[in-house]
Design an enzyme around this catalytic site. Structure first.
Site, PDB file in Angstrom:
ATOM      1  CG  ASP A 291      -2.179   0.863   0.924  1.00 47.49           C
ATOM      2  OD1 ASP A 291      -2.130   1.643  -0.044  1.00 47.49           O
ATOM      3  OD2 ASP A 291      -3.179   0.771   1.665  1.00 47.49           O
TER       4      ASP A 291
HETATM    5  C1  BGC Z   1      -4.995   3.181   0.109  1.00 51.50           C
HETATM    6  C2  BGC Z   1      -5.190   2.135  -0.946  1.00 51.50           C
HETATM    7  C3  BGC Z   1      -5.021   2.709  -2.322  1.00 51.50           C
HETATM    8  C4  BGC Z   1      -3.685   3.391  -2.424  1.00 51.50           C
HETATM    9  C5  BGC Z   1      -3.391   3.980  -3.780  1.00 51.50           C
HETATM   10  C6  BGC Z   1      -3.759   4.015  -0.121  1.00 51.50           C
HETATM   11  O1  BGC Z   1      -3.722   5.119   0.711  1.00 51.50           O
HETATM   12  O2  BGC Z   1      -4.950   2.585   1.374  1.00 51.50           O
HETATM   13  O3  BGC Z   1      -6.453   1.543  -0.791  1.00 51.50           O
HETATM   14  O4  BGC Z   1      -5.168   1.722  -3.289  1.00 51.50           O
HETATM   15  O5  BGC Z   1      -3.634   4.426  -1.461  1.00 51.50           O
HETATM   16  O6  BGC Z   1      -4.146   5.085  -4.044  1.00 51.50           O
END
Ligand code: BGC
Length: 765
Positions: A291
């Site tokens: 993530d």
């Molecule tokens: C989130 C994810 C997301 C990623 C990319 C993160 O802050 O937890 O769910 O896919 O950002 O945008």
């Protein structure tokens, strides 16, 4: 386009294995892919290999600037494996061109995006979508999202989000499918199938799914986002893992790690999780991305400096680093110092290249970049009609005294509330590609729905929150809705409007960004200023219908007592306005059912239907009993249970039978029930099957969902609904984490929700 493609082959051909240049990288089976990847990897420098593991933030590059942007330079140097959240096919094409024409090996980029519940055609937030219990609808929503996103250059979506959640304080409850692993697994399968299609990415509208957030992200302590998770392995396997496993088994091409710790180790560095469970037990053969900055965040977790945490992540089984610059920045040094080995780096590189190969990007890097597709695919009439239909299925009718709903199109209808006239707050959280200008407000949708048969009056009535600071937190990303007038001015206007009306529809609740990432709340009742408005509207004595906009189960104990009709509309997506009008005015009967328990008070949280019995149980709805498991000041029962939802019609359940009262480990029995629509409306009903294992080697839940069917019945129609109960459905992970069914007594339960159930016993021999 053609010229660019030719140029790509020309520049890169000398570096490409023959098989690719002649017959295309995507076509063969595993052997052909392996040979292709082997050959490509043999030409790669260490720096180029680490580049493939790098997923930097894009800052949404504008057309023509790809080369001059920092990302463009990095891409040209072969230091980037993919980028994400760029909207616009031209921008994507520019960057892909840099990758394939200007980097030494011409390896194409992956283009990812959080297409979580639609692209420009936005479907209900995933929590709402799950309340449809309609797997065809879920798959359709993902299919349409894939078609739209792919026509805008996206080949990889960070979805489905399958984290089980039992805590409505957590803002990201909005992004998942609720509290149940069986339903969650079904949704995960349908989403993966919808995104990836049946065709192994043969077609350019099939994009790669990313199952997230692995794992257990939905169980943070205190419901506070990013917080610690700690639970027994049995609970993980029995109650939280099923949707991830289903996603892997459905062939999802990628997984995303979660921010939280598991057993004291951050998920991103958790080898047991990423390698032993995901790859070893479940056979996942795609790649794992972190993530956003999750590697970097392990410094704050106290796992070491960037070099150390990056090495930990790689060795655990993480393949791609989102934004942290840990792999790109430190793995070379770790290799030199013997802290990682080349085999570990190569394994990760191979998985990224395989993903690109499977997507067909080596065969045609511009496969997903076809500017002619967008206009006909994106926000097409057909797509928005599907979104509207699916949204109507997601709304949950919680209460409807004296059949206040549906409203007749006559007289004067007052639409009042902070959610009544805001198009930007209809789609809900994670609608990064949404185009608010194209969407309708509820007010406009109501006016259109009634035409000249009735008059729709409008007043805002209140702000979202009295406190502007709080409201600012909850209305970010271009979704501001604040009215500068005072609380009293807004209320007075609303009461003047209400005085002229025959019926009042109160559009209340949360804004889009009051849930979602980093939107945890400790108080999940209606904000005080909205509560005052609602009280004042009820005091007029006119019939009031409450539309509750919410990205989580909210506490509505007061409302359930005082408001005659409550329709929970979640965030219905781009077509929410029209869909709500369809239900409010009776074109469609509501049919959604809750996939998360609605508590009476936040003090009951975590609350979920499939809990264990204690050694001192008491009836859920009974009052306090000393030395029994309960609360002095509240029953244990929720306000509305899992699976609950009303309709404009009523359904009668009768003739519940089991085909036998004994089954063997290689047999099965059939549960059947007759469901009759005995009201005046044609409508859909969601019939639910629960099972209970009466005695186990470990404690078993009081009930578990093991089947559901969404059926359409015309007024007066009856249907026999059947469920096959197989030994597979009786299995659970025992103390040794073996997946077994244990002979003995079971209960089969069938009904319209997790509380109103008919029960029959049976035995597994
Ligand atoms: C989130 C994810 C997301 C990623 C990319 C993160 O802050 O937890 O769910 O896919 O950002 O945008």
């Amino acid at each position: 386009m053609k010229l660019r493609k030719l140029a790509y082959y020309f520049v890169a051909a000398s570096l490409m294995p023959l098989s690719l240049a002649s017959c295309g990288g995507q076509k063969g089976g595993d052997a052909e892919m392996n040979a292709f990847v082997d050959e490509l990897m043999s030409k790669m420098t260490l720096e180029e290999k680490l580049g493939q593991l790098n997923l930097p933030a894009s800052d949404d590059i504008t057309t023509g600037q790809a080369k001059s942007s920092n990302i463009g330079t990095m891409v040209a140097e072969g230091k980037v494996g993919g980028v994400f959240n760029i909207k616009g096919v031209e921008k994507i094409r520019d960057l892909q061109r840099v990758a394939v024409e200007e980097s030494r090996l011409g390896i194409p980029l992956l283009f990812g995006m959080d297409v979580v519940h639609g692209y420009e055609t936005v479907f209900p937030i995933p929590l709402g979508l799950s309340c449809t219990w309609d797997m065809e609808a879920v798959e359709t929503s993902a299919r349409i999202a894939a078609r739209e996103a792919s026509s805008a250059g996206i080949c990889w979506t960070f979805s489905p989000m399958v984290d089980i959640c039992r805590d409505p304080r957590w803002g990201r409850a909005s992004e998942g499918s609720g509290e149940d692993p069986f339903l969650g697994a079904a949704v995960a399968r349908a989403m993966v199938k919808g995104y990836q299609g049946d065709d192994n990415f043969k077609s350019n509208d099939e994009i790669m799914a990313c199952v997230k957030h692995f794992a257990l992200y939905g169980a943070p302590e205190g419901g506070r986002d990013y917080n610690t998770v700690d639970m027994s392995r049995q609970r993980m396997f029995n109650e939280y893992f099923a949707p991830y496993k289903a996603g892997a088994e459905a062939g999802a091409g990628s997984f995303m790690t979660s921010f939280n710790t598991i057993d004291g180790i951050p998920a991103t560095a958790n080898k047991w999780l990423l390698t032993d469970v995901l790859r070893g037990m479940w056979g996942f053969d795609g790649f794992v991305v972190t993530d956003y900055t999750a590697i970097l965040e392990m410094i704050d977790h106290g796992m070491g400096d960037l070099q150390q945490v990056s090495a930990l992540a790689l060795k655990a089984g993480t393949d791609m680093d989102m934004v942290a610059d840990g792999f790109n920045g430190t793995l070379a040094q770790s290799l030199e110092e013997g802290k990682v080995n080349l085999g570990q780096i190569d394994a990760a590189v191979r998985r990224i290249l395989e993903a690109k190969y499977k997507l067909g990007l080596f065969e045609d890097p511009y496969k997903y970049i076809d500017p002619s597709r967008g206009e006909k695919e994106i926000y097409s009439q057909a797509n928005l009609e599907e979104a509207r239909r699916i949204a109507t299925e997601s709304f949950v009718l919680l209460k409807n005294d004296n059949n206040v709903l549906p409203l007749q199109k006559k007289g004067k209808i007052a639409l009042i509330g902070p959610l009544a006239n805001t198009a930007a707050n209809m789609p809900g959280t994670w609608s990064v590609a949404a185009n608010f200008e194209r969407y309708k407000t509820l007010y406009d949708a109501f006016k259109e729905a009634v035409g000249d048969e009735a008059e729709v009056l409008y007043a805002k009535g209140s702000n979202l929150e009295a406190d502007p600071e709080l409201e600012a937190y909850a209305t970010m990303f271009g979704r501001e809705m604040r009215d500068p007038r005072s609380e009293k001015e807004l209320l007075d206007e609303a009461l003047r409007v209400a005085a002229r009306a025959d019926v009042i529809v109160a559009a209340l609740g949360e804004s889009s960004e009051y849930s979602g990432e980093s939107s945890s709340r400790t108080i999940i009742t209606l904000p005080e200023t909205q509560h005052k408005l609602l009280e004042a509207l009820l005091a007029t004595g006119k019939p009031v219908v409450m539309l509750n906009f919410a990205g989580r189960p909210t506490v509505m104990t007061w409302e359930a007592e005082h408001v005659p009709a409550i329709l929970n509309v979640w965030f219905g997506g781009s077509e929410a306005g029209d869909a709500i009008a369809d239900v409010v005015f009776g074109k469609v009967s509501p049919s959604g059912k809750l996939t998360m328990t609605m508590p009476r008070s936040v003090g009951q949280v975590p609350i979920y239907y499939n809990h264990f019995n204690t050694g001192r149980p008491k009836a859920d709805d009974s009052k306090f009993e000393k030395f029994r498991s309960g609360y002095i000041d509240s029953p244990n029962a929720p306000l509305y249970p899992f699976g609950y939802g009303l309709s404009y019609t009523t359904f009668d359940y009768s003739d519940f039978t089991l085909s036998a009262d004994e089954m063997t480990e290689d047999g099965s029995i059939t549960a059947s029930v007759v469901v009759t629509n005995n009201g005046k409306y044609d409508a859909d009903e969601i019939v639910q099957l629960y099972l209970r294992d009466m005695v186990g080697s470990s404690v078993r839940p009081v009930k578990e969902l093991k089947g559901f069917q969404r059926i359409s019945l015309r007024a007066g129609e009856s249907r026999k609904v059947e469920f096959e109960i197989t030994p597979e459905l009786l299995k659970f992970y025992n103390y040794e984490l073996e997946f077994v069914c244990e002979p003995g007594e079971f209960l089969a339960m069938v009904g319209p929700d997790s509380e109103r159930l008919s029960v029959l016993p049976f035995t597994l021999k």
